[in-house]
Motif scaffolding. Structure first.
Motif, short mmCIF file in Angstrom:
data_model
loop_
_atom_site.label_atom_id
_atom_site.label_comp_id
_atom_site.label_asym_id
_atom_site.label_seq_id
_atom_site.Cartn_x
_atom_site.Cartn_y
_atom_site.Cartn_z
N GLY A 1 -80.37 12.43 -98.10
CA GLY A 1 -79.44 11.55 -98.82
C GLY A 1 -78.46 10.83 -97.92
N ASN A 2 -78.64 10.94 -96.58
CA ASN A 2 -77.67 10.38 -95.65
C ASN A 2 -77.97 8.94 -95.24
OD1 ASN A 2 -76.15 12.70 -95.62
ND2 ASN A 2 -77.14 13.55 -93.80
N ASN A 3 -78.86 8.25 -95.96
CA ASN A 3 -79.20 6.88 -95.57
C ASN A 3 -78.74 5.87 -96.62
OD1 ASN A 3 -81.00 7.56 -97.54
ND2 ASN A 3 -82.81 6.77 -96.51
N ALA A 4 -77.68 6.21 -97.36
CA ALA A 4 -77.12 5.28 -98.33
C ALA A 4 -76.51 4.08 -97.60
CB ALA A 4 -76.07 5.97 -99.18
N PRO A 5 -76.59 2.87 -98.19
CA PRO A 5 -76.02 1.69 -97.53
C PRO A 5 -74.54 1.86 -97.25
CG PRO A 5 -77.37 1.06 -99.43
CD PRO A 5 -77.22 2.54 -99.49
N MET B 1 -76.14 -12.79 -93.54
CA MET B 1 -77.41 -13.32 -93.09
C MET B 1 -78.05 -14.25 -94.13
SD MET B 1 -79.30 -13.56 -90.46
CE MET B 1 -78.92 -12.20 -89.35
N ILE B 2 -77.77 -14.02 -95.39
CA ILE B 2 -78.25 -14.97 -96.41
C ILE B 2 -77.68 -16.35 -96.14
CG2 ILE B 2 -78.06 -15.61 -98.86
CD1 ILE B 2 -78.30 -12.62 -99.52
N GLN B 3 -76.40 -16.42 -95.85
CA GLN B 3 -75.76 -17.71 -95.54
C GLN B 3 -76.25 -18.26 -94.20
OE1 GLN B 3 -73.84 -19.29 -97.74
NE2 GLN B 3 -74.26 -17.58 -99.12
N HIS B 4 -76.47 -17.38 -93.25
CA HIS B 4 -76.94 -17.80 -91.93
C HIS B 4 -78.33 -18.42 -92.05
CE1 HIS B 4 -77.62 -17.44 -87.54
NE2 HIS B 4 -76.30 -17.35 -87.47
N HIS B 5 -79.21 -17.77 -92.79
CA HIS B 5 -80.55 -18.30 -93.01
C HIS B 5 -80.49 -19.63 -93.78
CE1 HIS B 5 -82.48 -15.00 -91.22
NE2 HIS B 5 -83.38 -14.70 -92.14
N ALA B 6 -79.57 -19.71 -94.72
CA ALA B 6 -79.45 -20.94 -95.52
C ALA B 6 -79.16 -22.14 -94.62
CB ALA B 6 -78.37 -20.78 -96.58
N GLU C 1 -81.56 -11.04 -101.06
CA GLU C 1 -80.95 -11.17 -102.38
C GLU C 1 -81.41 -10.05 -103.31
OE1 GLU C 1 -80.26 -16.04 -102.57
OE2 GLU C 1 -82.11 -15.15 -103.39
N GLY C 2 -82.70 -9.70 -103.20
CA GLY C 2 -83.21 -8.59 -104.00
C GLY C 2 -82.55 -7.28 -103.62
N TRP C 3 -82.32 -7.08 -102.32
CA TRP C 3 -81.64 -5.87 -101.87
C TRP C 3 -80.23 -5.79 -102.43
CZ3 TRP C 3 -77.26 -4.54 -99.22
CH2 TRP C 3 -77.19 -3.23 -98.71
N LEU C 4 -79.53 -6.90 -102.40
CA LEU C 4 -78.17 -6.91 -102.95
C LEU C 4 -78.17 -6.59 -104.44
CD1 LEU C 4 -76.43 -9.99 -101.26
CD2 LEU C 4 -75.86 -7.58 -100.95
N THR C 5 -79.11 -7.18 -105.17
CA THR C 5 -79.19 -6.92 -106.61
C THR C 5 -79.45 -5.43 -106.87
OG1 THR C 5 -80.01 -9.14 -107.08
CG2 THR C 5 -80.44 -7.46 -108.74
N GLU D 1 -73.77 -7.81 -105.48
CA GLU D 1 -73.15 -9.05 -105.98
C GLU D 1 -71.68 -8.84 -106.31
OE1 GLU D 1 -75.60 -7.40 -107.44
OE2 GLU D 1 -77.18 -8.73 -108.18
N LYS D 2 -71.33 -7.61 -106.65
CA LYS D 2 -69.95 -7.31 -107.03
C LYS D 2 -69.14 -6.77 -105.85
CE LYS D 2 -71.52 -6.04 -111.67
NZ LYS D 2 -71.62 -4.97 -112.68
N ARG D 3 -69.76 -6.73 -104.71
CA ARG D 3 -69.11 -6.15 -103.54
C ARG D 3 -68.92 -7.22 -102.49
NH1 ARG D 3 -70.75 -0.37 -100.93
NH2 ARG D 3 -69.46 -0.46 -99.05
N THR D 4 -67.69 -7.51 -102.13
CA THR D 4 -67.40 -8.54 -101.13
C THR D 4 -66.96 -7.89 -99.84
OG1 THR D 4 -65.10 -8.72 -101.91
CG2 THR D 4 -66.73 -10.19 -102.90
N THR D 5 -67.30 -8.51 -98.73
CA THR D 5 -66.95 -7.96 -97.42
C THR D 5 -65.68 -8.57 -96.85
OG1 THR D 5 -68.29 -9.62 -96.29
CG2 THR D 5 -69.40 -7.58 -96.93
N GLY D 6 -65.22 -9.66 -97.41
CA GLY D 6 -64.02 -10.31 -96.89
C GLY D 6 -64.23 -10.97 -95.56
#
Length: 228
Positions: free
Chosen positions: A77-81, A92-97, A134-138, A143-148
């Protein structure tokens, strides 16, 4: 060479994590079966508190370990994001965009068949990668978690002035500037991927980052050969 060794070690670590998860599930099932079969049994195993043990592969260069079923489940269980995983995927989504924005200019402005093929290759590779992230984030509630994090400060990103300069260029001048900007862009992506490989904790993110390093390193070599 150092990068290749680093990626090999990270992929070996991912295999270890998967192995631990598998043996944990097997151990849990074994333990459950033992409980069912031994209900009411006050034999030596029950009295000693013993149970099925699990041999878990060690990390690269380390010996295997013998874990109890409970320890194996905990290790699996130690591999949670963690925050590094979320930050990497969102950036990276923005970088790829932006990479797709750059490649989208090629067909109408480039005179080079090789540059056009390169742009098509980059587009074909990064579009599905955006979908996967995007699928990983979903899946992970990202989507509800921002990194600032300020996405404009990501390494390798072209500035607005550089984008305008590229849009105004044509022919050989366009090709030269495109290769320069895309090489820098790829180098930034590799920096980001390398960071998450050392700081992140999610197996799927590690796999995606490893693919970015491998693919974009090869494309940088190709672009440098085209520029020479």
């Amino acid at each position: 060479m150092a990068m290749e060794v680093h990626l090999l070690i990270r992929r070996q670590t991912m295999c270890v994590r998967r192995s631990v998860l598998v043996v944990a599930v097997v151990a849990a099932a074994f333990a459950l079966g033992a409980c069912d079969a031994g209900s009411g049994d006050t034999g030596t195993n029950a009295q000693s508190g013993g149970g099925p043990s699990v041999v878990a592969p060690g990390k690269p260069g380390e010996p295997a370990r013998t874990l109890s079923a409970e320890e194996a489940v905990k290790a699996a269980g130690n591999n949670a994001p963690n925050s590094a995983d979320f930050r990497y995927v969102q950036m990276m989504i923005q970088h790829h965009a932006q990479a797709l924005e750059l490649t989208g200019l090629v067909a109408a402005r480039s005179d080079s068949a090789a540059v056009k093929r390169l742009a098509e290759r980059i587009t074909a590779g990064q579009k599905p990668e955006i979908g996967a992230m995007e699928g990983w984030l979903t899946h992970n509630g990202g989507e509800k978690r921002t990194t600032g994090h300020d996405h404009s400060a990501m390494p390798g990103m072209a500035t607005q002035a550089q984008l305008e300069q590229l849009r105004a260029a044509d022919g050989a001048a366009f090709d030269k500037l495109f290769l320069k900007l895309m090489t820098t862009h790829h180098q930034g992506a590799i920096t980001m991927a390398t960071d998450v490989l050392s700081q992140g904790n999610d197996v799927q993110v590690e796999e995606m980052a490893g693919d970015v390093v491998a693919q974009q390193t090869a494309e940088i070599d190709r672009m440098r050969a085209m520029s020479s």
